[in-house]
Design a protein around this motif. Structure first.
Motif, PDB file in Angstrom:
ATOM      1  N   GLY A   1      72.737 -28.489  33.764  1.00 31.49           N
ATOM      2  CA  GLY A   1      74.077 -28.330  33.192  1.00 31.49           C
ATOM      3  C   GLY A   1      74.282 -29.198  31.964  1.00 31.49           C
ATOM      4  N   VAL A   2      73.725 -30.399  31.974  1.00 29.11           N
ATOM      5  CA  VAL A   2      73.841 -31.283  30.815  1.00 29.11           C
ATOM      6  C   VAL A   2      73.036 -30.730  29.648  1.00 29.11           C
ATOM      7  N   MET A   3      71.808 -30.253  29.910  1.00 33.00           N
ATOM      8  CA  MET A   3      70.968 -29.735  28.838  1.00 33.00           C
ATOM      9  C   MET A   3      71.575 -28.485  28.197  1.00 33.00           C
ATOM     10  N   GLU A   4      72.365 -27.751  28.966  1.00 30.68           N
ATOM     11  CA  GLU A   4      73.055 -26.577  28.414  1.00 30.68           C
ATOM     12  C   GLU A   4      74.447 -26.931  27.909  1.00 30.68           C
ATOM     13  N   ASN A   5      74.816 -28.173  28.054  1.00 27.33           N
ATOM     14  CA  ASN A   5      76.120 -28.677  27.607  1.00 27.33           C
ATOM     15  C   ASN A   5      77.260 -27.846  28.190  1.00 27.33           C
ATOM     16  N   ARG A   6      77.215 -27.650  29.488  1.00 28.02           N
ATOM     17  CA  ARG A   6      78.257 -26.893  30.165  1.00 28.02           C
ATOM     18  C   ARG A   6      79.570 -27.681  30.148  1.00 28.02           C
ATOM     19  N   GLN A   7      80.628 -26.967  29.887  1.00 25.91           N
ATOM     20  CA  GLN A   7      81.977 -27.542  29.846  1.00 25.91           C
ATOM     21  C   GLN A   7      82.087 -28.684  28.829  1.00 25.91           C
ATOM     22  N   GLY A   8      81.210 -28.655  27.839  1.00 28.68           N
ATOM     23  CA  GLY A   8      81.266 -29.674  26.782  1.00 28.68           C
ATOM     24  C   GLY A   8      81.101 -31.079  27.299  1.00 28.68           C
ATOM     25  N   CYS A   9      80.196 -31.265  28.256  1.00 31.75           N
ATOM     26  CA  CYS A   9      80.024 -32.594  28.853  1.00 31.75           C
ATOM     27  C   CYS A   9      79.404 -33.598  27.886  1.00 31.75           C
ATOM     28  N   VAL A  10      78.674 -33.110  26.885  1.00 30.15           N
ATOM     29  CA  VAL A  10      78.063 -34.000  25.895  1.00 30.15           C
ATOM     30  C   VAL A  10      79.079 -34.272  24.787  1.00 30.15           C
ATOM     31  N   SER A  11      79.177 -35.512  24.376  1.00 24.69           N
ATOM     32  CA  SER A  11      80.158 -35.912  23.373  1.00 24.69           C
ATOM     33  C   SER A  11      79.934 -35.174  22.051  1.00 24.69           C
ATOM     34  N   ASP A  12      81.049 -34.806  21.415  1.00 25.57           N
ATOM     35  CA  ASP A  12      80.950 -34.137  20.107  1.00 25.57           C
ATOM     36  C   ASP A  12      80.276 -35.021  19.073  1.00 25.57           C
ATOM     37  N   ARG A  13      80.449 -36.313  19.186  1.00 28.46           N
ATOM     38  CA  ARG A  13      79.795 -37.223  18.233  1.00 28.46           C
ATOM     39  C   ARG A  13      78.289 -37.081  18.300  1.00 28.46           C
ATOM     40  N   VAL A  14      77.754 -36.953  19.514  1.00 28.12           N
ATOM     41  CA  VAL A  14      76.311 -36.787  19.683  1.00 28.12           C
ATOM     42  C   VAL A  14      75.868 -35.404  19.202  1.00 28.12           C
ATOM     43  N   MET A  15      76.623 -34.388  19.539  1.00 27.49           N
ATOM     44  CA  MET A  15      76.261 -33.024  19.146  1.00 27.49           C
ATOM     45  C   MET A  15      76.189 -32.878  17.627  1.00 27.49           C
ATOM     46  N   LYS A  16      77.138 -33.484  16.934  1.00 30.24           N
ATOM     47  CA  LYS A  16      77.156 -33.372  15.472  1.00 30.24           C
ATOM     48  C   LYS A  16      75.955 -34.065  14.841  1.00 30.24           C
ATOM     49  N   LYS A  17      75.487 -35.151  15.460  1.00 37.30           N
ATOM     50  CA  LYS A  17      74.336 -35.871  14.905  1.00 37.30           C
ATOM     51  C   LYS A  17      73.033 -35.110  15.115  1.00 37.30           C
ATOM     52  N   LEU A  18      73.040 -34.157  16.044  1.00 36.49           N
ATOM     53  CA  LEU A  18      71.818 -33.409  16.369  1.00 36.49           C
ATOM     54  C   LEU A  18      71.749 -32.057  15.661  1.00 36.49           C
ATOM     55  N   VAL A  19      72.788 -31.695  14.929  1.00 33.08           N
ATOM     56  CA  VAL A  19      72.787 -30.429  14.201  1.00 33.08           C
ATOM     57  C   VAL A  19      71.890 -30.551  12.976  1.00 33.08           C
ATOM     58  N   VAL A  20      70.948 -29.618  12.843  1.00 33.86           N
ATOM     59  CA  VAL A  20      70.040 -29.616  11.690  1.00 33.86           C
ATOM     60  C   VAL A  20      70.589 -28.631  10.661  1.00 33.86           C
ATOM     61  N   GLU A  21      70.999 -29.141   9.515  1.00 32.55           N
ATOM     62  CA  GLU A  21      71.557 -28.293   8.471  1.00 32.55           C
ATOM     63  C   GLU A  21      71.356 -28.960   7.112  1.00 32.55           C
ATOM     64  N   THR A  22      71.460 -28.141   6.082  1.00 32.84           N
ATOM     65  CA  THR A  22      71.331 -28.664   4.724  1.00 32.84           C
ATOM     66  C   THR A  22      72.610 -29.398   4.339  1.00 32.84           C
ATOM     67  N   PRO A  23      72.513 -30.601   3.793  1.00 31.15           N
ATOM     68  CA  PRO A  23      73.720 -31.345   3.403  1.00 31.15           C
ATOM     69  C   PRO A  23      74.523 -30.594   2.352  1.00 31.15           C
ATOM     70  N   LEU A  24      75.816 -30.779   2.381  1.00 31.78           N
ATOM     71  CA  LEU A  24      76.693 -30.143   1.401  1.00 31.78           C
ATOM     72  C   LEU A  24      76.414 -30.675  -0.003  1.00 31.78           C
ATOM     73  N   PRO A  25      76.513 -29.828  -1.023  1.00 29.58           N
ATOM     74  CA  PRO A  25      76.289 -30.308  -2.404  1.00 29.58           C
ATOM     75  C   PRO A  25      77.218 -31.451  -2.795  1.00 29.58           C
ATOM     76  N   THR A  26      78.457 -31.406  -2.314  1.00 32.64           N
ATOM     77  CA  THR A  26      79.392 -32.489  -2.650  1.00 32.64           C
ATOM     78  C   THR A  26      78.933 -33.820  -2.063  1.00 32.64           C
ATOM     79  N   LEU A  27      78.355 -33.773  -0.857  1.00 34.82           N
ATOM     80  CA  LEU A  27      77.843 -34.999  -0.235  1.00 34.82           C
ATOM     81  C   LEU A  27      76.630 -35.519  -0.993  1.00 34.82           C
ATOM     82  N   VAL A  28      75.769 -34.612  -1.441  1.00 34.80           N
ATOM     83  CA  VAL A  28      74.601 -35.019  -2.232  1.00 34.80           C
ATOM     84  C   VAL A  28      75.042 -35.678  -3.535  1.00 34.80           C
ATOM     85  N   GLU A  29      76.062 -35.076  -4.180  1.00 26.96           N
ATOM     86  CA  GLU A  29      76.579 -35.652  -5.423  1.00 26.96           C
ATOM     87  C   GLU A  29      77.143 -37.046  -5.183  1.00 26.96           C
TER      88      GLU A  29
END
Length: 265
Positions: A134-162
């Protein structure tokens, strides 16, 4: 791999080892980030902006990973401080430690900290397979959003790069401005109206003459000044008509007076 059967002594030791390893890894990544910033500053100084952008994107991802390590270290410290709740014989963690337990079970495989992964095995063994899935599937949002956001793999925004490029250039004293800043500056200059110029032959601050009907014309000329004072007096003093003197009476008037005199007699 050592046995993951629950042991309070081993778990507490593993928590301390995980904290130490996380702190060491943070220091290593901070040193690498400092070196990367220096390299980016050199690229900006040489005018290699595109290469600097690529390096900044990698630097941003490393900064996000560093923040994740800081969070995990905080959770380990929390579990040590509340170890009495962790050592309870329950199939689900107490709400006071649930966030830390879920974060470690979910995020540990995504790090390079072996000590943290061993700690994860201890926690999964204690709370069972169903809870761990259940934790690995993040059922009912048991994992903190702060942790989830740090684990998202995405290209940084151009404004942030600037923003990173501007701060790095400022920190190393490099005179560099982004394309967006240059475009804004050029637009600001072009939008300004040119100052009006005075017509040829007209002095600055001198207003043009206007006629009574509102049309632009020549300035009115001044009247000629008399050459002598006598002429001026003659023009200023109006002429007085002469009073007629006693003259010969009209014949008709004389006859009328005579006729009136005869009536009185």
């Amino acid at each position: 791999m050592p046995s993951t059967a629950w042991s309070a002594t081993k778990v507490k030791l593993q928590l301390r080892l995980s904290m130490q390893r996380l702190r060491t890894l943070q220091q290593k990544k901070e040193a690498q980030a400092k070196s990367a910033r220096r390299d980016i500053a050199l690229l900006l100084e040489k005018g290699k902006t595109e290469s600097a952008r690529v390096k900044v994107e990698a630097l941003i991802n490393e900064d996000v990973t560093l923040e994740l390590l800081e969070l995990l270290e905080l959770y380990c410290e929390l579990l040590i401080a509340r170890f009495g709740l962790l050592d309870q014989s329950t199939r689900e963690p107490d709400p006071g430690i649930s966030e830390g337990v879920c974060a470690i079970i979910y995020a540990a495989p995504r790090t390079e900290v072996k000590e943290l992964q061993i700690l994860r095995e201890f926690l999964m063994h204690k709370y069972g397979r169903e809870f761990s899935i259940g934790v690995m599937e993040n059922r009912q949002g048991c994992v903190s959003d702060r942790v989830m956001k740090k684990l998202v793999v995405e290209t940084p925004l151009p404004t942030l790069v600037e923003a990173y490029l501007i701060e790095i250039a400022k920190g190393y004293g490099i005179n560099w401005s982004s394309l967006a800043t240059k475009a804004e500056a050029s637009e600001g200059v072009s939008s300004k109206d040119p100052a009006p110029t005075a017509p040829a032959g007209q002095q600055s601050g001198q207003l043009p003459a206007y006629s009574e009907d509102g049309s632009k014309g020549e300035a009115p000329s001044r009247p000629d000044v008399p050459s002598t004072g006598e002429d001026l007096d003659e023009k200023r003093t109006p002429s007085i008509p002469s009073i007629p003197g006693d003259g010969p009476e009209d014949d008709f008037e004389a006859l009328t007076r005579r006729f009136q005199a005869l009536k009185k007699h």
